[in-house]
Design a protein around this motif. Structure first.
Motif, PDB file in Angstrom:
ATOM      1  N   LEU A  81       4.519 -17.903  33.943  1.00 58.08           N
ATOM      2  CA  LEU A  81       4.720 -17.783  32.494  1.00 58.08           C
ATOM      3  C   LEU A  81       6.140 -17.271  32.227  1.00 58.08           C
ATOM      4  O   LEU A  81       6.343 -16.150  31.741  1.00 58.08           O
ATOM      5  N   LYS A 129       8.576 -18.056  30.072  1.00 54.75           N
ATOM      6  CA  LYS A 129       9.147 -17.882  28.729  1.00 54.75           C
ATOM      7  C   LYS A 129       8.781 -16.544  28.098  1.00 54.75           C
ATOM      8  O   LYS A 129       9.670 -15.824  27.615  1.00 54.75           O
ATOM      9  N   GLU A 174       0.966 -17.472  24.568  1.00 55.37           N
ATOM     10  CA  GLU A 174       1.563 -18.771  24.283  1.00 55.37           C
ATOM     11  C   GLU A 174       1.188 -19.301  22.903  1.00 55.37           C
ATOM     12  O   GLU A 174       1.738 -20.313  22.449  1.00 55.37           O
TER      13      GLU A 174
END
Length: 294
Positions: free
Chosen positions: A214, A216, A293
């Motif tokens: 993950l 980002k 997200e």
């Protein structure tokens, strides 16, 4: 190379320990595209201890091709024997690593002099910069400040990857280590749930498990904390809290395999004897990812 976010992906393998080249290549490309500051291949999250020497070298070759010069590649070279770690360091350099990461893996408990000589041999095997991997939860060896200082005088030892301090005094520990190590020596931390605090206290790097899959949201947290934006770092850290809870309950190594499956990045079981997290915990993994997200 030893500043900012270093992302540590799992190493997808089959049941016999053969690296799944296509899956690993996708993971590395995903991290390079996200523009993490470095990639930590074959760290603890990468399951290096479960792989043969041949598969470890092959993983570096696959990653080097996938990264294509976009992001520095730091490769773990820990092994029980010093001669094996030296060979792994040379393999990593030949296969295209930009830096090395070394933990003093042991069965017999090691003392400071044994660890120093182990590092002396591995650090002298190549001209690549090397990170001290202080990971007492796994290795059962804790690097003292004096030993870190002594190792930092070796020409190729450039950084340390620290565990979270027991008392939470990041600023005090960082200040003490800066006094003991040469200018430019990088001080970074692992233990994802302490990353924001470490970076806000002046740590140079966040060696991240979660960023391996993950990148980002992990980059957003890293950038906010490094910029001194405590409120934004706290907000982002709170979004990660369901995942931190899973990491603490089941171990981040196991949870990462569940995250990979949920994101359809790869489908593989952890190497035995490690077992997957229970099926009843999988909805919590999905919810934790959605919180980050969504």
């Amino acid at each position: 190379m030893f500043r900012g976010l270093s992302a540590f992906p799992p190493t997808p393998t089959d049941a016999e320990g053969t690296v799944q080249a296509e899956a690993l290549s996708r993971l590395i490309d995903r991290l390079a595209t996200a523009a993490v500051d470095s990639i930590g291949l074959l760290g603890s999250t990468g399951g290096y201890a479960f792989l043969s020497r041949e598969e470890r070298r092959r993983a570096v070759e696959i990653a080097r091709e996938a990264v294509d010069g976009r992001t520095p590649l730091i490769v773990g070279v820990g092994a029980l024997r010093t001669d094996a770690a030296v060979a792994l360091a040379r393999d990593a350099k030949q296969a295209g690593a930009d830096g090395l990461l070394l933990a003093p893996v042991s069965y017999t408990p090691l003392n400071d002099e044994e660890v120093y000589r182990h590092f002396l041999a591995v650090a002298g095997a190549t001209d690549l910069p090397l990170v001290i991997y202080n990971n007492p939860g796994t290795t059962k060896f804790t690097f003292s400040p004096d030993l870190i200082s002594r190792l930092s005088d070796l020409p190729t030892v450039a950084a340390v990857k620290m565990p979270l301090p027991a008392g939470g005094d990041f600023a005090g520990e960082i200040a003490d280590l800066r006094q003991r190590t040469p200018p430019g020596f990088s001080i970074g931390y692992s233990g994802d749930w302490g990353a924001a605090h470490a970076l806000l206290a002046g740590a140079d790097a966040f060696y991240s498990v979660v960023a391996g899959l993950l990148p980002k949201p992990a980059l957003a947290l890293t950038r906010a904390a490094r910029a001194g934006n405590a409120d934004e770092a706290a907000r982002l850290d709170a979004a990660f809290e369901p995942l931190w809870t899973l990491f603490k309950q089941f171990g981040s190594f196991r949870v990462m395999y569940a995250i990979a499956a949920e994101l359809d990045l790869f489908h593989a079981a952890p190497p035995r004897p490690v077992l997957p997290i229970p099926d009843e915990a999988l909805p919590r993994v999905a919810a934790a990812i959605e919180a980050l997200e969504g």
